[in-house]
Design a protein around this motif. Structure first.
Motif, PDB file in Angstrom:
ATOM      1  N   GLY A 245       0.926  -1.198   0.132  1.00  0.00           N
ATOM      2  CA  GLY A 245      -0.536   0.592  -0.250  1.00  0.00           C
ATOM      3  C   GLY A 245       0.753   0.962  -0.141  1.00  0.00           C
ATOM      4  N   LEU A 246       2.017   1.721   0.901  1.00  0.00           N
ATOM      5  CA  LEU A 246       2.594   2.775   0.476  1.00  0.00           C
ATOM      6  C   LEU A 246       4.015   2.098  -0.105  1.00  0.00           C
ATOM      7  N   LEU A 247       4.506   1.445  -0.827  1.00  0.00           N
ATOM      8  CA  LEU A 247       5.109   1.536  -2.045  1.00  0.00           C
ATOM      9  C   LEU A 247       6.869   1.220  -1.245  1.00  0.00           C
ATOM     10  N   VAL A 248       7.004   0.566  -0.687  1.00  0.00           N
ATOM     11  CA  VAL A 248       7.572  -0.147   0.052  1.00  0.00           C
ATOM     12  C   VAL A 248       8.340  -1.243  -0.157  1.00  0.00           C
ATOM     13  N   PRO A 249       9.593  -1.944  -0.559  1.00  0.00           N
ATOM     14  CA  PRO A 249       9.158  -3.337  -0.211  1.00  0.00           C
ATOM     15  C   PRO A 249       9.200  -4.029   1.146  1.00  0.00           C
ATOM     16  N   GLU A 250       8.587  -5.282   1.157  1.00  0.00           N
ATOM     17  CA  GLU A 250       8.529  -5.800   2.556  1.00  0.00           C
ATOM     18  C   GLU A 250       9.552  -5.528   3.573  1.00  0.00           C
ATOM     19  N   ALA A 251      10.518  -6.196   3.198  1.00  0.00           N
ATOM     20  CA  ALA A 251      11.957  -6.228   4.197  1.00  0.00           C
ATOM     21  C   ALA A 251      12.021  -4.313   4.575  1.00  0.00           C
ATOM     22  N   THR A 252      12.155  -3.686   3.861  1.00  0.00           N
ATOM     23  CA  THR A 252      12.164  -2.474   4.425  1.00  0.00           C
ATOM     24  C   THR A 252      10.912  -1.812   4.938  1.00  0.00           C
TER      25      THR A 252
ATOM     26  N   GLN B  69     -15.767  12.625  -0.512  1.00  0.00           N
ATOM     27  CA  GLN B  69     -15.014  12.111  -1.349  1.00  0.00           C
ATOM     28  C   GLN B  69     -15.329  10.649  -1.943  1.00  0.00           C
ATOM     29  N   ASP B  70     -15.478   9.701  -1.242  1.00  0.00           N
ATOM     30  CA  ASP B  70     -15.469   8.342  -1.373  1.00  0.00           C
ATOM     31  C   ASP B  70     -16.672   7.982  -1.574  1.00  0.00           C
TER      32      ASP B  70
ATOM     33  N   THR C 258      -5.964   6.783  -4.967  1.00  0.00           N
ATOM     34  CA  THR C 258      -5.263   6.373  -6.759  1.00  0.00           C
ATOM     35  C   THR C 258      -5.967   5.238  -7.065  1.00  0.00           C
ATOM     36  N   GLY C 259      -6.766   4.209  -5.877  1.00  0.00           N
ATOM     37  CA  GLY C 259      -6.817   3.453  -6.935  1.00  0.00           C
ATOM     38  C   GLY C 259      -6.706   2.139  -5.450  1.00  0.00           C
ATOM     39  N   ARG C 260      -5.933   1.767  -4.653  1.00  0.00           N
ATOM     40  CA  ARG C 260      -6.111   1.268  -3.764  1.00  0.00           C
ATOM     41  C   ARG C 260      -6.801   0.821  -2.563  1.00  0.00           C
ATOM     42  N   VAL C 261      -8.217   0.164  -2.600  1.00  0.00           N
ATOM     43  CA  VAL C 261      -9.482   0.309  -2.409  1.00  0.00           C
ATOM     44  C   VAL C 261      -9.117  -0.486  -0.343  1.00  0.00           C
ATOM     45  N   SER C 262      -8.114  -1.095  -0.527  1.00  0.00           N
ATOM     46  CA  SER C 262      -8.211  -1.660   1.006  1.00  0.00           C
ATOM     47  C   SER C 262      -8.081  -0.848   1.825  1.00  0.00           C
ATOM     48  N   LEU C 263      -6.270   0.747   1.049  1.00  0.00           N
ATOM     49  CA  LEU C 263      -5.917   1.472   2.053  1.00  0.00           C
ATOM     50  C   LEU C 263      -7.570   2.492   1.855  1.00  0.00           C
ATOM     51  N   LEU C 264      -8.679   2.968   1.038  1.00  0.00           N
ATOM     52  CA  LEU C 264      -9.384   3.368   1.583  1.00  0.00           C
ATOM     53  C   LEU C 264     -10.293   2.943   2.521  1.00  0.00           C
ATOM     54  N   ASP C 265     -10.967   1.957   2.757  1.00  0.00           N
ATOM     55  CA  ASP C 265     -10.986   1.279   3.457  1.00  0.00           C
ATOM     56  C   ASP C 265     -10.616   1.598   4.909  1.00  0.00           C
ATOM     57  N   GLU C 266     -10.015   1.787   5.214  1.00  0.00           N
ATOM     58  CA  GLU C 266      -8.842   0.821   5.810  1.00  0.00           C
ATOM     59  C   GLU C 266      -9.110   2.611   6.567  1.00  0.00           C
ATOM     60  N   ALA C 267      -8.875   3.845   5.665  1.00  0.00           N
ATOM     61  CA  ALA C 267      -8.919   5.161   6.087  1.00  0.00           C
ATOM     62  C   ALA C 267     -10.603   5.772   6.509  1.00  0.00           C
ATOM     63  N   VAL C 268     -11.499   4.897   6.051  1.00  0.00           N
ATOM     64  CA  VAL C 268     -12.648   5.546   6.421  1.00  0.00           C
ATOM     65  C   VAL C 268     -12.804   4.509   7.439  1.00  0.00           C
ATOM     66  N   ARG C 269     -12.755   3.874   7.808  1.00  0.00           N
ATOM     67  CA  ARG C 269     -13.329   2.776   8.499  1.00  0.00           C
ATOM     68  C   ARG C 269     -12.404   3.658  10.463  1.00  0.00           C
ATOM     69  N   LEU C 270     -11.278   4.307  10.291  1.00  0.00           N
ATOM     70  CA  LEU C 270     -10.168   5.231  11.047  1.00  0.00           C
ATOM     71  C   LEU C 270     -11.239   5.899  11.206  1.00  0.00           C
TER      72      LEU C 270
END
Length: 408
Positions: free
Chosen positions: A139-146, A229-230, A193-205
């Protein structure tokens, strides 16, 4: 997964967050609580679809997670040759007020100002959002190890700095609430920008924050903003391609969310009679769009006026860029381009270049293509780049038939 299976998974996720909040208080360790709750969640996903959802799902998860935590503490104590510390007693069926308090503690622990904003977002997604480390990384566009290292450092910071697991005092609340709201809205923007799982979590938070702090204009304004917006979500993409606000089928918008968001804007404005709240003002801008029957009927003067209010309390280049988008609709692309070109601080911001490409295209300038390619170089999402590139290549130069984007 079946519809019933989806419902169970959502229930486990939602209750898991509340159980985690309580278990962090009981164990005093984010790491231990997280591992224990994850184990309980896995067991629930294995057994509930087969045996049925228990009468008290939260109590079931809490008991299972605490047992796992006790086992881990005892095993570690045995390995080190020490006596296992007794874990505090707890109520396996806490009342709603206790759960709310634990959730609020967890929100403010994740978003403590001692942590960097990147760490706050990652930790909030991992703990409050219930996403796996791999999902947070994607979701945040970084490698999993990072991401794993980032989360580990954040938890270590909480432990070593002894960041208190508590609701801030009234004197601390304004600064802390601002960080929490910024974190949630950043998560929402990542999802927009299209990552629905993050959208759902942000609305829930955002809903969680507003339910926990119902008198705070920031919390009300944040929830209003993300809901308004959603509400456009059903119309924002077509076959993976973004649809501009002017081209969206407004009949598919979620009018229940719009109604709720507009009511929250009204409440937020009444709670801030003297000093406007930036989230409430941004939500008012979104409402101007959502309440218009069509793009052509948008009251751009009202939108620009609200942006002027926002600039009086939050004068940033990005706000000025968004205001320029509204100016383009009311006063034309050349007036807006002069405003955009007066924002040199955004030279490395992809949406600045995309905005210039749009305006230059409307003016019939051959420089539009070069501005678009610069937007791509600086990180414009490919779906948005493809949509704009298609327009520049196919439409008649200077034709002004589509909206600038989603300004607000």
């Amino acid at each position: 997964m079946t519809g019933a299976g989806d419902a169970v998974a959502r229930l486990v996720r939602d209750e898991g967050t509340r159980v985690l909040a309580t278990l962090v208080r009981v164990t005093g360790s984010v790491d231990l609580a997280e591992d224990a709750v994850q184990d309980a969640v896995v067991r629930a996903l294995e057994t509930w679809p087969r045996d049925g959802v228990p009468a008290n799902p939260r109590g079931w998860l809490l008991v299972a997670a605490r047992r796992r935590a006790v086992d881990v503490v005892r095993r570690e104590a045995k390995r080190l040759g020490k006596e296992a510390d007794a874990m505090p007693a707890f109520d396996p069926y806490p009342d709603p007020l206790s759960v709310r308090d634990d959730l609020l503690r967890l929100v403010f622990t994740c978003c403590h100002p001692a942590l960097s904003l990147d760490a706050q977002v990652a930790l909030a997604l991992r703990t409050l959002g219930g996403l796996s480390t791999a999902e947070v990384a994607r979701g945040l566009l970084v490698p999993e190890a990072t991401m794993a290292k980032r989360l580990t450092r954040a938890k270590q910071k909480i432990a070593t700095a002894r960041i208190p697991y508590r609701v801030p005092s009234p004197a601390e609340l304004p600064l802390r609430l601002s960080g929490v709201a910024a974190t949630v809205y950043l998560i929402f923007n990542e999802g927009y920008t299209g990552r629905v799982s993050l959208l759902d979590e942000a609305v829930r938070l955002a809903r969680l924050l507003a339910s926990l702090m119902p008198d705070e204009p920031t919390a009300l304004g944040l929830l209003a903003l993300v809901l308004l917006q959603d509400a456009r979500r059903p119309a924002r993409f077509s076959s993976g391609t973004p649809v501009l606000l002017a081209d969206q089928d407004r009949s598919t918008w979620n009018f229940e969310l719009i109604k709720e968001g507009v009511e929250l804007v009204g409440t937020g404005l009444r709670r801030t009679p003297s000093a406007p709240n930036p989230y409430v003002v941004q939500a008012a801008i979104a409402a101007c769009h959502d309440l218009s029957r069509s793009y052509a009927e948008t009251n751009w003067t009202a939108v620009i006026s609200w942006y002027d209010v926002l600039l009086s309390i939050q004068d940033t280049p990005v706000v000025r860029l968004n205001r320029a988008a509204a100016v383009a609709e009311r006063d034309g692309p050349s007036v807006a381009l002069a405003l955009v070109d007066g924002l040199p601080d955004l030279a490395d911001y992809p949406w600045w270049h995309a905005s210039r490409a749009e305006l230059l295209h409307r003016m019939g300038s051959p420089s539009a293509g070069a501005a678009l390619e610069r937007a791509v170089e600086t990180g414009l999402p490919e779906a948005h780049a493809a949509q704009l590139r298609s327009r520049i290549e196919s439409e008649n130069p200077g034709q002004n038939v589509r909206g600038f984007g989603e300004s607000g």
